[in-house]
Design a protein around this motif. Structure first.
Motif, mmCIF file in Angstrom:
data_model
loop_
_atom_site.group_PDB
_atom_site.id
_atom_site.type_symbol
_atom_site.label_atom_id
_atom_site.label_comp_id
_atom_site.label_asym_id
_atom_site.label_seq_id
_atom_site.Cartn_x
_atom_site.Cartn_y
_atom_site.Cartn_z
ATOM 1 N N PRO A 1 2.114 9.403 18.868
ATOM 2 C CA PRO A 1 1.555 10.095 18.425
ATOM 3 C C PRO A 1 1.507 11.376 18.283
ATOM 4 C CG PRO A 1 0.353 9.992 21.030
ATOM 5 C CD PRO A 1 2.009 9.262 20.599
ATOM 6 N N VAL A 2 2.777 11.713 18.331
ATOM 7 C CA VAL A 2 3.720 13.716 17.917
ATOM 8 C C VAL A 2 3.997 12.994 16.843
ATOM 9 C CG1 VAL A 2 4.963 14.722 19.364
ATOM 10 C CG2 VAL A 2 3.440 13.528 20.622
ATOM 11 N N GLU A 3 4.160 11.741 16.705
ATOM 12 C CA GLU A 3 4.882 11.675 15.319
ATOM 13 C C GLU A 3 4.019 10.649 14.688
ATOM 14 O OE1 GLU A 3 7.244 12.362 13.255
ATOM 15 O OE2 GLU A 3 8.812 11.169 14.131
ATOM 16 N N LEU A 4 3.443 12.452 13.781
ATOM 17 C CA LEU A 4 2.315 12.314 12.804
ATOM 18 C C LEU A 4 2.496 12.447 11.543
ATOM 19 C CD1 LEU A 4 1.286 16.545 13.725
ATOM 20 C CD2 LEU A 4 0.127 14.065 14.470
ATOM 21 N N ALA A 5 4.245 11.879 11.775
ATOM 22 C CA ALA A 5 4.385 11.373 10.057
ATOM 23 C C ALA A 5 3.870 9.871 10.085
ATOM 24 C CB ALA A 5 5.801 11.627 9.713
ATOM 25 N N VAL A 6 3.541 9.343 10.588
ATOM 26 C CA VAL A 6 3.553 8.329 10.873
ATOM 27 C C VAL A 6 1.096 8.135 10.491
ATOM 28 C CG1 VAL A 6 2.831 6.203 11.839
ATOM 29 C CG2 VAL A 6 4.943 7.269 12.556
ATOM 30 N N GLY A 7 1.376 8.851 10.944
ATOM 31 C CA GLY A 7 -0.367 8.510 10.641
ATOM 32 C C GLY A 7 -0.761 9.611 9.268
ATOM 33 N N ASN A 8 -0.073 10.333 8.742
ATOM 34 C CA ASN A 8 0.094 10.372 7.745
ATOM 35 C C ASN A 8 0.537 9.791 6.384
ATOM 36 O OD1 ASN A 8 0.059 13.221 8.311
ATOM 37 N ND2 ASN A 8 1.766 13.814 8.102
ATOM 38 N N ILE A 9 1.209 8.344 6.752
ATOM 39 C CA ILE A 9 1.751 7.306 5.560
ATOM 40 C C ILE A 9 0.757 6.272 5.553
ATOM 41 C CG2 ILE A 9 3.003 5.879 5.103
ATOM 42 C CD1 ILE A 9 4.397 8.858 4.666
ATOM 43 N N VAL A 10 0.216 6.065 6.755
ATOM 44 C CA VAL A 10 -1.035 5.056 6.863
ATOM 45 C C VAL A 10 -2.463 6.006 6.117
ATOM 46 C CG1 VAL A 10 -2.273 4.264 8.914
ATOM 47 C CG2 VAL A 10 -0.293 4.234 8.972
ATOM 48 N N ARG A 11 -2.468 7.061 6.604
ATOM 49 C CA ARG A 11 -3.452 8.039 5.335
ATOM 50 C C ARG A 11 -3.495 7.599 4.418
ATOM 51 N NH1 ARG A 11 -3.407 10.786 10.282
ATOM 52 N NH2 ARG A 11 -4.518 10.849 11.826
ATOM 53 N N ARG A 12 -2.608 8.020 3.679
ATOM 54 C CA ARG A 12 -2.058 7.978 2.127
ATOM 55 C C ARG A 12 -1.550 6.846 1.443
ATOM 56 N NH1 ARG A 12 2.497 11.755 0.294
ATOM 57 N NH2 ARG A 12 2.130 11.824 -1.275
ATOM 58 N N VAL A 13 -1.599 5.829 2.347
ATOM 59 C CA VAL A 13 -1.394 4.691 1.974
ATOM 60 C C VAL A 13 -3.758 3.697 1.704
ATOM 61 C CG1 VAL A 13 -1.234 1.514 2.492
ATOM 62 C CG2 VAL A 13 0.771 3.369 2.833
ATOM 63 N N LEU A 14 -4.085 4.184 2.356
ATOM 64 C CA LEU A 14 -5.027 4.388 2.596
ATOM 65 C C LEU A 14 -5.353 4.652 1.108
ATOM 66 C CD1 LEU A 14 -5.766 4.289 6.357
ATOM 67 C CD2 LEU A 14 -6.518 2.082 5.203
ATOM 68 N N HIS A 15 -5.088 5.739 1.485
ATOM 69 C CA HIS A 15 -5.685 6.827 0.057
ATOM 70 C C HIS A 15 -5.823 5.901 -1.262
ATOM 71 C CE1 HIS A 15 -7.015 10.318 -2.122
ATOM 72 N NE2 HIS A 15 -5.735 10.462 -2.805
ATOM 73 N N ILE A 16 -4.634 5.679 -1.162
ATOM 74 C CA ILE A 16 -3.809 5.133 -2.867
ATOM 75 C C ILE A 16 -4.592 4.015 -2.537
ATOM 76 C CG2 ILE A 16 -1.887 2.856 -3.263
ATOM 77 C CD1 ILE A 16 -0.017 5.469 -1.793
ATOM 78 N N ILE A 17 -5.300 3.020 -1.919
ATOM 79 C CA ILE A 17 -5.861 2.033 -1.899
ATOM 80 C C ILE A 17 -6.847 2.260 -2.634
ATOM 81 C CG2 ILE A 17 -7.042 -0.194 -0.630
ATOM 82 C CD1 ILE A 17 -4.407 -0.791 1.127
ATOM 83 N N ARG A 18 -7.787 3.109 -1.980
ATOM 84 C CA ARG A 18 -9.160 3.540 -2.920
ATOM 85 C C ARG A 18 -8.538 4.023 -4.085
ATOM 86 N NH1 ARG A 18 -12.633 4.305 1.726
ATOM 87 N NH2 ARG A 18 -11.893 4.238 3.893
ATOM 88 N N GLU A 19 -7.908 4.957 -3.598
ATOM 89 C CA GLU A 19 -7.923 5.765 -5.964
ATOM 90 C C GLU A 19 -7.514 4.238 -6.909
ATOM 91 O OE1 GLU A 19 -4.645 8.137 -6.024
ATOM 92 O OE2 GLU A 19 -6.143 10.137 -5.638
ATOM 93 N N GLU A 20 -7.103 3.309 -6.542
ATOM 94 C CA GLU A 20 -6.610 2.120 -6.848
ATOM 95 C C GLU A 20 -7.688 1.380 -7.272
ATOM 96 O OE1 GLU A 20 -3.349 1.861 -8.656
ATOM 97 O OE2 GLU A 20 -2.533 3.392 -7.447
ATOM 98 N N ASP A 21 -8.248 1.350 -5.991
ATOM 99 C CA ASP A 21 -9.314 0.401 -6.353
ATOM 100 C C ASP A 21 -10.415 1.029 -7.551
ATOM 101 O OD1 ASP A 21 -11.478 -1.958 -5.683
ATOM 102 O OD2 ASP A 21 -11.979 -0.613 -4.656
ATOM 103 N N LEU A 22 -10.927 2.668 -7.348
ATOM 104 C CA LEU A 22 -11.272 3.509 -8.278
ATOM 105 C C LEU A 22 -10.720 3.168 -9.625
ATOM 106 C CD1 LEU A 22 -13.755 5.225 -7.864
ATOM 107 C CD2 LEU A 22 -12.631 7.162 -7.556
ATOM 108 N N SER A 23 -9.294 3.538 -9.480
ATOM 109 C CA SER A 23 -8.888 3.397 -11.031
ATOM 110 C C SER A 23 -9.416 2.107 -11.964
ATOM 111 C CB SER A 23 -7.708 3.672 -11.118
ATOM 112 O OG SER A 23 -6.879 2.665 -10.680
#
Lengths: 415, 654
Positions: A68-90
């Motif tokens: 949980p301390v390695e915040l970069a992992v969470g960041n990447i997971v969130r960004r990938v989720l965001h990417i999926i949403r965005e791609e879907d939206l576009s």
């Protein structure tokens, strides 16, 4: 499928054992792992984006729990989720654009949008535009009130499915996955090139005869300083060694070999030397949404000293380090205690432990990180440019969608 | 400090004997000094005890008078009961009878212990001895003074105590001493004349000190209670008390004559500019004279050109080889020099004591050459020793003060004294300096500081400071429940030694390194720090890293208490840690003991552009300091110049 599982487990193990050093490497590996998760995920005909999101979330949850301390992992997971949403939206907007050309076939939409009968496709398009592009005066004017627009964006995954069904199902399913993987590749690319983008800005910040202080070692800092050096700037660097890992030695050696005037000082001498320093440049472990940073231990001390002498405290951070969370009691909750053996030789003090039964006790505290509050940071330099700490929340909002801040699956989303 | 204050001082050049600083009763009449009943033996004005006990929270009394008074107090047989009573109004019981000395004494042990046994590297026994002697009433007189919120120069007290405790002194000597104080009697009319009319400057100084004192008083709280068991249970010193009495008397009377140094002397007293090592010609000159062969370090740090940067490690074997053929330097001094060089002796007090003892030895073996005067020749000799020691390791400020003391003692020797007498007198002076300025001062500091420790405290200390260690151990012995956080830093890791000693004594300790100080500071309630010196602008000059710790404490609103003996105070001012500092061996930075994985900097000297900087000290700005605990009491950093001015002159040195 088993292939992905074993990959995930491997990565989780590595995270748990703290085998992966540096948030950049972690971020990159996490992104690669998620890419393979996505590519292996079988996409159903309906609700493709949701399926992908759920799959990524399931893996992401495991990864975050592993460290949980390695915040970069969470960041990447969130960004990938965001990417999926965005791609879907576009894709959705593209579909709508197609729909507008042939307006006869959008009866389904009308059913869904009983509350907004007048603007069916136009509203979706406007909402999509407002999320994808920066708000312009035109969108503001022609748009429905924001309160009305919001539900569209959040539920866009759901209702775009409905439309896609009507357009052409098979090709779109493949297209979404393909687009997402493309975007994740781009993300990986971004992570590995963020050094260069940050280093490009070095000349704007380092001038001739500057004296710079840094603590510990950070690849970003190294590249940043070297980039300035290559631009024929000559300046001096003080490197605090960064006990107990002494990465500063490594950095100093590297800098000296590249021709920079480098002086290694002990961490305790930071306060003594800071009065002769023009700028403190450090790397961070993670940047929080409030503009505070989680950084290698010792940096809070450096930041305080810099503040005392009004020396700018500059933090270099790639965008994968931007974390959308606000810290609470970060000194304790976002920290990790390392082995005491780095500070004390157990063999030497084992007899003290013996006598400890008589009343005395011995604790050794060896934290990994420090929290530097935003008021001590003068400037962030990310791959998108320089920013104030107070602006970080906005910058971060560009990279993540609000739905993903909590990665843990809510029971309702699965349906 | 500021011009308006200094200028008037020249006008009132015969500085009044009786300089008062601190609080006085609004109605405290200036003629208080006359109010004392005329006493044939002691006509000195009574100590401002009456007023002090009633109102003054912090008071820096003029040393000489105080001492006179103590003579009165401590000798019940001499002092008339009426007088004792009158003085005792304040409720402070100074007139308790002299108790027999406790068996273990710091100074006597010291005398026996010989070379550096006392403050030796382990320092273990030191703490124990000192601490254990407290319950038996170590130095209650001073402590009691503190309780009555009066700051008392420990030095004076203890001088007297030495005299008093040597109960075997025949009456004749007492009379002798009486003569000594009679010498002072002569002087009083003088002081009385000046007393009632303080000049503008005096008033101003007074005000300033009052302001400072108020701050200190706030920290002090009201601990007016505190039973005392005995007056100065400091045991008799084995060394020739009679001689000493004689000397003090003589010295005192001598001082009287030249008490007000003319302007020229004052200027001379200003600290000499230090040697700047970027000054080529001077460095060359110094090199020709030097005993120790120094080679310039290769990768010198540009910013510190003005400090000596020599190769380390090469001189020691060279000097060791020359041990037997170096006649100009006394072997004892030579040995101490080698110990400095090798780092066997480190730490301000240890170094100072080692040096003083070496000088004692040297003086013992000293013979005045024909047709030369002892005063001049011995001073030159000492100077040459000092420059040898500087070559081994730059002097600390406390050592500079001690050397100044020795030199002033030599200069003060009356010409009538025979050589052997002069030598014994000097030796006992040095002995006294060690016991009173260092050892007793530490005890007083402990007594003061321990009142600041409460149950449930978490105390943070940095590195290893003798005074802090004694405080912690004493508080532990008093049964206070607290936890200690020891912060340490490379390369010396002195905190580990302290940690070991404290844990062995049964204290609860937490150990961490300096980078983690902001992490640990959240749980800390007080920070105790030692100091190498306190400069007169309030800057605390101390082990490198101390300033960082204080800064973090300041940022976390944790009080910072600096413990420093007054003999380490200095009138020099300093704003940063760069202008004057000491550079250690850079090689110790490159290798990390116990960490085989850290080997990145092996062979760093061959890498062009790479320098290693091993600073020894840093300067902590005074606004980080909540309080300085010294042997004159607990004062704010703004009071340091006052103490330096009031006690920094020769009169402090007894």
């Amino acid at each position: 499928m088993p292939d992905v599982h074993s990959l995930v487990n491997d990565f989780v193990n590595q995270l748990k054992k703290r085998k992966i050093e540096g948030s950049q490497a972690t971020a990159k590996q996490a992104a690669e792992l998620l890419r393979s998760v996505i590519s292996q995920q079988r996409v159903p005909q309906t609700n493709q984006a949701t399926a992908l999101i759920n799959a990524v979330r399931a893996v992401g949850e495991k990864l975050i729990a592993a460290n949980p301390v390695e915040l970069a992992v969470g960041n990447i997971v969130r960004r990938v989720l965001h990417i999926i949403r965005e791609e879907d939206l576009s894709l959705a907007t593209a579909a709508i654009a197609g729909l507008e050309l042939s307006p006869g076939s959008d009866d389904e939409d009308d059913v869904e949008r009983d509350d907004y009968p007048v603007l069916s496709a136009a509203a979706v398009a406007a909402a999509a535009r407002s999320t994808l592009r920066p708000p312009s005066l035109q969108t503001l004017l022609e748009d429905t009130p924001i309160s009305a627009a919001n539900p569209h964006t959040s539920s866009s995954g759901g209702d775009s499915e409905g439309k896609s069904r009507s357009v052409d199902k098979s090709s779109r399913g493949r297209k979404l996955k393909h687009d997402v993987i493309e975007a994740v590749n781009e993300l990986i690319q971004d992570i590995s090139t963020c050094y260069e983008q940050i280093a490009e800005q070095a000349v704007e910040h380092i001038h001739q005869n500057e004296v710079i202080l840094t603590l510990g070692s950070s690849k970003t800092v190294l590249e940043f300083l070297c980039a300035a050096k290559e631009k024929k700037r000559s300046f001096k660097v003080f490197v605090a060694e960064g006990a107990p890992r002494y990465q500063g030695h490594l950095l100093a050696k590297e800098l000296a070999s590249r021709g920079l005037q480098t002086t290694v000082i002990t961490d305790s001498a930071v306060f003594a030397m800071i009065s002769r320093v023009n700028m403190v440049i450090v790397g961070a472990h993670a940047v929080m949404a409030n503009g505070g940073i989680i950084a290698p231990v010792g940096l809070n001390m450096v930041a305080l000293a810099a503040e005392r002498h009004a020396v700018p405290f500059v933090v270099l951070a790639g965008s994968h380090k931007l974390c959308p969370l606000y810290p609470h009691n970060p000194e304790v909750l976002l920290n990790e205690l390392r082995s005491p053996s780095e500070l004390l030789d157990f063999g030497e003090f084992s007899d003290c432990m013996d006598s400890a039964s008589g009343g005395g006790s011995l604790h050794v505290v060896n934290p990994t990180f420090d929290y530097v509050p935003p008021k001590l940071v003068s400037l962030f330099i990310t791959d998108t440019g320089g920013h104030n700490p107070s602006y970080m929340y906005r910058l971060i909002a560009d990279y993540y969608s609000a739905d993903d801040l909590v990665v843990k699956r809510r029971p309702a989303t699965g349906s | 400090m500021d011009p308006p204050r200094r200028a008037p001082r020249t006008i009132i050049d015969p500085v009044p004997k009786f300089r008062q600083v601190g609080f006085f009763a609004p109605g405290a009449p200036p003629e208080r000094s006359q109010s004392g009943p005329p006493d044939p033996t002691h006509s000195s004005p009574p100590i401002p005890n009456t007023s002090a006990a009633s109102l003054s929270p912090v008071m820096i009394p003029p040393p000489r008078h105080l001492s006179d008074n103590l003579i009165i107090h401590a000798r019940p047989s001499v002092a008339s009961p009426r007088r004792a009573e009158s003085i005792n109004v304040g409720g402070s019981n100074c007139d308790a009878p002299v108790s027999p000395a406790p068996s273990s004494s710091y100074s006597s042990r010291f005398a026996v212990g010989g070379d550096r046994s006392f403050f030796d590297g382990k320092g273990n026994n030191v703490g124990k001895v000192v601490a254990s002697s407290f319950p038996r009433g170590g130095f209650d007189l001073t402590a009691m003074k503190v309780n009555a919120n009066v700051v008392v120069p420990a030095s004076e007290l203890t001088t007297v105590s030495v005299v008093n405790d040597s109960l075997g002194i025949p009456e004749k000597e007492k009379a002798n001493k009486g003569g000594g104080s009679a010498g002072e009697v002569k002087d009083h009319p003088n002081s009385k004349q000046q007393k009632p009319k303080p000049t503008k400057a005096e008033r101003r100084a007074l005000q300033e000190a009052q302001r400072a004192a108020k701050a200190a008083a706030k920290g002090e709280g009201n601990k007016a209670s505190g039973p005392t068991t005995s007056v100065n249970a400091k045991p008799a010193k084995a060394v020739k008390p009679a001689q000493k009495v004689d000397n003090t008397a003589v010295a005192a009377s001598e001082k009287k004559g030249g008490d007000c140094p003319p302007e020229k002397d004052r200027k001379k007293d200003a600290p000499q500019p230090r040697m700047q090592y970027d000054d080529q010609s001077r460095v060359e000159k110094a090199k020709r004279r030097s005993v120790v062969k120094q080679t310039e370090a290769r990768n010198r740090v540009e910013l510190f050109r003005h400090l000596p940067q020599y190769e380390h490690g090469s001189q020691l074997p060279d000097l060791e080889a020359k041990f037997f053929d170096l006649y100009p330097v006394h072997p004892a001094v030579y040995k101490v020099g080698l110990q400095y060089l090798s780092g066997d002796i480190s730490g301000g007090n240890d170094r100072c004591i080692a040096m003083l003892q070496a000088f004692q030895e040297a003086i013992k073996d000293y013979k005045v050459p024909p047709e030369k005067s002892l005063g001049r020749d011995l001073t030159a000799k000492i100077s040459s020793y000092v420059s040898f020691l500087i070559e081994c390791r730059p002097l600390s400020i406390s050592m500079g003060n001690a050397i100044r003391f020795i030199k002033s003692q030599i200069a003060k020797l009356p010409l009538t004294l025979s050589e052997s007498e002069a030598k014994t007198s000097l030796q006992s002076d040095i002995e006294r300096f060690i016991s009173e300025k260092i050892i007793l001062a530490n005890k007083v500091i402990v007594k003061h500081a321990v009142t600041k420790i409460r149950d449930g405290d978490v105390l943070l200390t940095y590195g290893s400071s003798l005074a802090v260690e004694m405080i912690l151990l004493h508080a532990h012995e008093l049964g206070k429940q607290f936890r200690v956080v020891i912060v340490d830093s490379r390369p010396k890791l002195r905190g580990q030694h302290l940690l070991r000693r404290l844990v062995e004594k049964g204290l609860n300790c937490t150990y961490t390194h300096i980078n983690a100080v902001s992490y640990i500071m959240h749980e800390v309630t007080r920070v105790f720090l030692g100091a190498a010196s306190v400069l007169s602008n309030g800057t605390v000059y101390s082990r490198v890293g101390t300033a960082s710790v204080a800064m973090v404490a300041h940022a976390s609103r944790v009080p910072v208490i600096v413990c420093c003996e007054a003999y380490k105070f200095h009138e020099r001012v300093q704003l940063d840690s760069i202008c004057s500092n000491e550079l250690g061996d850079p090689d110790v930075i490159s290798n990390v003991p116990g960490r085989e994985d850290v080997k990145y900097l092996d062979g760093w000297a061959n890498i062009e552009n790479l320098q290693l900087l091993n600073l020894i000290y840093d300067a902590m700005p005074s606004d980080y300091v909540s309080m300085i605990v010294t042997d004159y009491g607990m004062v704010p950093p703004t009071s340091v110049p006052v103490i330096v001015r009031e006690y920094g002159r020769e009169q402090v040195w007894i």
